[in-house]
Design an enzyme around this catalytic site. Structure first.
Site, PDB file in Angstrom:
ATOM      1  N   ASP A  51      49.438 107.634 -13.633  1.00 16.68           N
ATOM      2  CA  ASP A  51      50.903 107.723 -12.594  1.00 16.68           C
ATOM      3  C   ASP A  51      50.790 106.588 -11.181  1.00 16.68           C
ATOM      4  O   ASP A  51      49.648 106.398 -10.894  1.00 16.68           O
ATOM      5  CB  ASP A  51      50.330 109.404 -11.861  1.00 16.68           C
ATOM      6  CG  ASP A  51      52.101 108.947 -10.394  1.00 16.68           C
ATOM      7  OD1 ASP A  51      51.848 109.780  -9.795  1.00 16.68           O
ATOM      8  OD2 ASP A  51      52.341 108.371 -10.916  1.00 16.68           O
ATOM      9  N   GLU A 128      32.115  80.203  -6.811  1.00 17.02           N
ATOM     10  CA  GLU A 128      30.621  80.252  -6.044  1.00 17.02           C
ATOM     11  C   GLU A 128      30.459  81.640  -5.534  1.00 17.02           C
ATOM     12  O   GLU A 128      31.314  81.331  -4.030  1.00 17.02           O
ATOM     13  CB  GLU A 128      29.773  78.369  -5.676  1.00 17.02           C
ATOM     14  CG  GLU A 128      30.147  77.725  -6.407  1.00 17.02           C
ATOM     15  CD  GLU A 128      29.606  76.641  -5.600  1.00 17.02           C
ATOM     16  OE1 GLU A 128      29.097  76.509  -4.744  1.00 17.02           O
ATOM     17  OE2 GLU A 128      30.215  74.884  -6.726  1.00 17.02           O
ATOM     18  N   GLU A 130      28.925  84.067  -2.848  1.00 22.22           N
ATOM     19  CA  GLU A 130      28.280  84.686  -1.711  1.00 22.22           C
ATOM     20  C   GLU A 130      28.818  85.599  -1.502  1.00 22.22           C
ATOM     21  O   GLU A 130      29.501  86.875  -1.136  1.00 22.22           O
ATOM     22  CB  GLU A 130      28.319  83.278  -0.513  1.00 22.22           C
ATOM     23  CG  GLU A 130      28.064  81.864  -1.508  1.00 22.22           C
ATOM     24  CD  GLU A 130      28.163  81.601   0.159  1.00 22.22           C
ATOM     25  OE1 GLU A 130      28.740  81.421   1.302  1.00 22.22           O
ATOM     26  OE2 GLU A 130      27.780  80.242  -0.007  1.00 22.22           O
ATOM     27  N   GLU A 185      20.720  82.505   0.494  1.00 21.69           N
ATOM     28  CA  GLU A 185      21.976  81.736   0.967  1.00 21.69           C
ATOM     29  C   GLU A 185      21.084  81.302   2.239  1.00 21.69           C
ATOM     30  O   GLU A 185      20.385  82.063   3.149  1.00 21.69           O
ATOM     31  CB  GLU A 185      23.496  81.904   1.385  1.00 21.69           C
ATOM     32  CG  GLU A 185      24.347  81.406  -0.226  1.00 21.69           C
ATOM     33  CD  GLU A 185      24.264  79.993   1.126  1.00 21.69           C
ATOM     34  OE1 GLU A 185      24.235  79.763   2.000  1.00 21.69           O
ATOM     35  OE2 GLU A 185      24.059  79.026  -0.395  1.00 21.69           O
ATOM     36  N   GLU A 192      23.983  84.085  -3.369  1.00 17.56           N
ATOM     37  CA  GLU A 192      24.888  83.026  -3.979  1.00 17.56           C
ATOM     38  C   GLU A 192      24.477  83.955  -4.999  1.00 17.56           C
ATOM     39  O   GLU A 192      23.314  83.379  -5.518  1.00 17.56           O
ATOM     40  CB  GLU A 192      24.707  82.087  -3.527  1.00 17.56           C
ATOM     41  CG  GLU A 192      26.056  81.072  -4.344  1.00 17.56           C
ATOM     42  CD  GLU A 192      26.220  80.357  -4.124  1.00 17.56           C
ATOM     43  OE1 GLU A 192      26.607  79.444  -2.314  1.00 17.56           O
ATOM     44  OE2 GLU A 192      26.472  78.633  -4.391  1.00 17.56           O
ATOM     45  N   HIS A 241      33.468  79.474  -3.246  1.00 17.17           N
ATOM     46  CA  HIS A 241      34.500  78.187  -3.281  1.00 17.17           C
ATOM     47  C   HIS A 241      35.129  78.290  -5.146  1.00 17.17           C
ATOM     48  O   HIS A 241      34.261  78.535  -6.037  1.00 17.17           O
ATOM     49  CB  HIS A 241      33.842  77.303  -3.631  1.00 17.17           C
ATOM     50  CG  HIS A 241      31.982  76.991  -1.877  1.00 17.17           C
ATOM     51  ND1 HIS A 241      31.525  76.128  -1.620  1.00 17.17           N
ATOM     52  CD2 HIS A 241      32.467  77.627  -0.785  1.00 17.17           C
ATOM     53  CE1 HIS A 241      30.923  76.490  -0.382  1.00 17.17           C
ATOM     54  NE2 HIS A 241      32.233  77.483   0.078  1.00 17.17           N
ATOM     55  N   ARG A 313      30.960  67.413   3.569  1.00 13.69           N
ATOM     56  CA  ARG A 313      31.120  68.650   3.202  1.00 13.69           C
ATOM     57  C   ARG A 313      31.939  69.335   3.634  1.00 13.69           C
ATOM     58  O   ARG A 313      32.215  70.411   3.339  1.00 13.69           O
ATOM     59  CB  ARG A 313      29.344  69.125   2.775  1.00 13.69           C
ATOM     60  CG  ARG A 313      29.032  68.406   2.544  1.00 13.69           C
ATOM     61  CD  ARG A 313      27.074  69.046   1.596  1.00 13.69           C
ATOM     62  NE  ARG A 313      27.347  69.921   1.658  1.00 13.69           N
ATOM     63  CZ  ARG A 313      26.937  70.478  -0.156  1.00 13.69           C
ATOM     64  NH1 ARG A 313      26.785  68.861  -0.681  1.00 13.69           N
ATOM     65  NH2 ARG A 313      27.492  71.908  -0.791  1.00 13.69           N
ATOM     66  N   GLU A 330      37.021  70.616  -6.147  1.00 10.79           N
ATOM     67  CA  GLU A 330      36.018  72.442  -4.461  1.00 10.79           C
ATOM     68  C   GLU A 330      37.068  72.252  -3.967  1.00 10.79           C
ATOM     69  O   GLU A 330      36.930  71.964  -2.604  1.00 10.79           O
ATOM     70  CB  GLU A 330      35.132  72.600  -4.921  1.00 10.79           C
ATOM     71  CG  GLU A 330      34.203  72.773  -4.248  1.00 10.79           C
ATOM     72  CD  GLU A 330      33.013  72.929  -3.227  1.00 10.79           C
ATOM     73  OE1 GLU A 330      31.946  71.612  -3.239  1.00 10.79           O
ATOM     74  OE2 GLU A 330      31.826  74.350  -3.394  1.00 10.79           O
ATOM     75  N   ARG A 332      36.615  74.782  -0.458  1.00 10.92           N
ATOM     76  CA  ARG A 332      36.476  75.907   0.169  1.00 10.92           C
ATOM     77  C   ARG A 332      37.034  77.086   0.532  1.00 10.92           C
ATOM     78  O   ARG A 332      35.942  77.559   1.370  1.00 10.92           O
ATOM     79  CB  ARG A 332      35.668  74.600   0.367  1.00 10.92           C
ATOM     80  CG  ARG A 332      34.801  73.412  -0.698  1.00 10.92           C
ATOM     81  CD  ARG A 332      34.077  72.818   0.582  1.00 10.92           C
ATOM     82  NE  ARG A 332      32.653  72.949   1.229  1.00 10.92           N
ATOM     83  CZ  ARG A 332      32.825  73.161   2.773  1.00 10.92           C
ATOM     84  NH1 ARG A 332      34.383  72.627   3.298  1.00 10.92           N
ATOM     85  NH2 ARG A 332      31.811  73.800   2.931  1.00 10.92           N
TER      86      ARG A 332
END
Lengths: 441, 195
Positions: A51, A128, A130, A185, A192, A241, A313, A330, A332
């Site tokens: 349902d 990745e 966490e 981490e 992670e 990420h 970064r 990547e 982030r």
């Protein structure tokens, strides 16, 4: 022997007692319809009904009959079960007339993947993820306190977390994951686990499976696992990420070009431009909770400004150093509260928008973004991610590319749910307000 | 002398303290847990000789708690129940030791059952260990036989020559016979077909 017959045989040999037919709702919560093994034949013939009106955001009562169509490739036994063993199969949701249900996030991702395929691309994704592990109090509620109740010795989550994480890696490996990294981490109690990239659909399935396995193993260790983006002010939050690349239909990495100064292909630049152009539009999908925006603040390694860089970064998009077949970008900002099917659908369509319209990205950033002032930022055409869920939903409402990734049904339900969250949150009087204003005024 | 460690898992503080008092007087070293998750955290850190679980413990089903403790080899479980139903007996059949304590507890009965439980738990642990080792050894022998078969077929060797080949490979590479057999099988049968 057909795939169906082979699976039925396997289930019998392994002595599996229960099968959980899994699917994900619009909010990213996993749902199960559990059956006994003797009903599996019927399920594999796509005859299992449920349902739909019982699932938030799915349908109204008038249109509630929905069918589960199992994807046989996703059959996995749960290693923590025995006597009897339990297994799962991930399903797509279909309407009684045999057409895919537009409110099923997995179907939404499949539609965007088809669009990409028609343009000559598939997408590979490596996440990745966490998460935090917390103790629970006597009532079973997760507590941010790192000291254990009635402790003889300090059973801080730090001590127990490590062995729980090891167990998680073992369980995930038994379930077929290729674990690439697993570590503690930055924040206390934070961990992670990274697993190997795969095509987008498999990865979205894997992310859902990962979250389920992590929660269950944490429970077996007496801990509570949370994927909440920012459980506590002042310490790092949990992100997810997304490493991604496009491949040609022959399987060759479409992001690599050895001739280019950065060794990136024209496709990469166009894709990047698409992601940057639509970032404010898909933020509501990649960061879908009120709490998500508490993470996206400067000072804790989470991105705030929309920019890309190979060296820096801190921006929204980073270009990791590896080239050749490992060339990738990547992204982030996504956090693990996101629905992985919708998040990947949105990000992919954003990138495809860049390729279709031959967009050019802004220059990459080389200075430290957090130290730039407003003037420098506007010179570099750097905009910011939305500052709240409300802002993000307004941006989504304006963005046809992302709305096209979700489809009209999911867009409507998603935005309704997000605005409802925002309204509830805004009306709530928090401890912060009491501490600050009760005495002052 | 080694004092046995017993973890008492009971959400009622009164009941928990009473049980611990009785156990302490009998010379056991006791630890306490207030709910299911707490029990798992302490058991994993402590690896007690025995975990006494009150059937009404909060936070998790007592059955599930016992199952996790024994499946993950953390300890042996003994239930403390005020009511013994057929479902309860059914449930404890799956545990290592088929015994239980009833409330209200009596010192002598408790002492006997605890002794029984711990002695038998140790026996079962040692038997389980032995079975695991035997199973592993049997699997190893099967692998070696299969590798020998492949060598005999593909390199036209006799059984003794095949065995000698495997043994030489193992010695040259500093690995066990079983590991050499696995490697040979991967080489000669790259479709990766082993069991």
């Amino acid at each position: 022997m057909s795939q169906k017959e082979a699976l039925l045989k396997k289930v019998k040999e392994l002595e599996v007692g229960f099968i959980h037919l899994q699917f994900t709702d619009i909010m990213g919560v996993m749902k199960n319809v559990s059956i006994l093994t003797d009903q599996l034949d019927k399920a594999l013939d796509n005859e299992m009904m449920f349902d739909g009106s019982s699932i938030d955001g799915f349908v109204r009562i008038e249109e509630s009959d929905m069918y589960l169509w199992p994807d046989l490739d996703t059959f996995t036994v749960f290693p923590w079960t025995s006597q009897p063993k339990e297994a799962r199969i991930i399903c797509d949701v279909y309407k009684p007339d045999g057409t895919p249900f537009v409110g099923c996030p997995r179907n939404a991702l499949k539609s965007v993947l088809k669009e990409a395929e028609e343009m000559g691309y598939t997408m590979n994704v490596g996440p990745e993820c966490e998460f935090f592990l917390f103790n629970t109090d006597e009532q079973g509620n997760p507590t941010l306190d790192t000291h254990d109740n009635a402790g003889y010795f300090d059973l801080a989550p730090i001590d127990l977390g490590g062995s729980a994480r090891l167990d998680m890696v073992n369980v995930l490996t038994e379930m077929g994951f290729e674990i690439e990294a697993s570590h503690h981490e930055v924040a206390p109690g934070q961990h992670e686990i990274d697993f190997k990239y795969a095509d987008a659909l498999t990865t979205a399935d894997n992310i859902m499976t990962f979250k389920m396995a992590v929660r269950i193993v944490a429970q077996r260790h007496g801990l509570h696992a949370t994927f909440m983006p920012k459980p506590r002010f002042g310490i790092n939050g949990s992100g997810m990420h997304i490493n991604l690349s496009l491949a040609t239909l022959e399987g060759k990495n479409a992001f690599y070009d050895e001739v280019d100064p950065m060794q990136l292909s024209a496709t990469t630049y166009a894709f990047l431009a698409g992601v940057i152009k639509n970032a404010r539009g898909f933020a509501a999908v990649t960061n879908p909770t009120v709490n998500s925006y508490k993470r996206l603040v400067p000072g804790y390694e989470a991105p705030v400004m929309i920019a890309w860089s190979a060296s820096n970064r801190s921006p929204l998009i980073r270009i990791p150093a590896k080239r050749g077949n490992s060339t990738r970008i990547e992204l982030r900002n996504p956090d693990p509260s996101a629905n992985p099917y919708l998040a990947l659908a949105a990000i992919l369509r954003a990138g495809l928008d860049g390729i279709k319209n031959k967009l050019t990205p802004p220059d990459p950033v080389v200075t430290n973004l957090y130290e730039m002032n407003d003037e420098e930022r506007s010179l570099n055409c750097i905009d910011c991610l939305p500052g709240s869920l409300f802002e993000a939903v307004q941006e989504l409402a304006k963005n046809d590319v992302i709305k096209g990734a979700l489809g009209p049904h999911i867009t409507e339900k998603f935005m309704d749910a997000a605005l409802y969250e925002w309204k509830k949150y805004s009306a709530y009087v928090s401890q912060w307000e009491l501490d600050r204003y009760l005495r002052k005024f | 002398m080694h004092r046995e460690k017993i973890l008492v898992a009971d959400s009622s503080e009164v009941s928990r303290k009473k049980v611990c008092d009785m156990l302490n007087r009998q010379g056991y070293w006791t630890f306490q847990a207030t709910d299911g998750a707490h029990t798992l955290r302490v058991a994993r850190k402590l690896k007690p000789d025995l975990v006494i679980i009150d059937a009404g413990i909060w936070g998790m089903s007592a059955a599930e708690l016992g199952r996790i403790i024994e499946t993950d080899n953390l300890s042996t479980v003994l239930y403390l129940a005020s009511q013994v139903t057929p479902e309860f007996l059914d449930m404890i059949q799956k545990r290592h030791v088929y015994a239980y304590l009833t409330k209200p507890l009596q010192s002598r009965q408790m002492g006997q059952i605890l002794d029984f439980a711990m002695v038998n738990a140790r026996k079962i642990a040692s038997l389980t260990d032995k079975v695991t080792r035997l199973e592993r050894s049997l699997e190893g022998r099967k692998t070696v036989d299969r590798a020998k078969g492949l060598l005999m077929d593909q390199k036209q060797l006799t059984e003794q020559e095949a065995y000698a080949y495997l043994r030489r490979k193992a010695m040259d590479n500093g690995i066990t016979l079983e590991q050499a057999a696995e490697a040979i099988m991967q080489q000669l049968q790259p479709s990766g077909n082993s069991a």
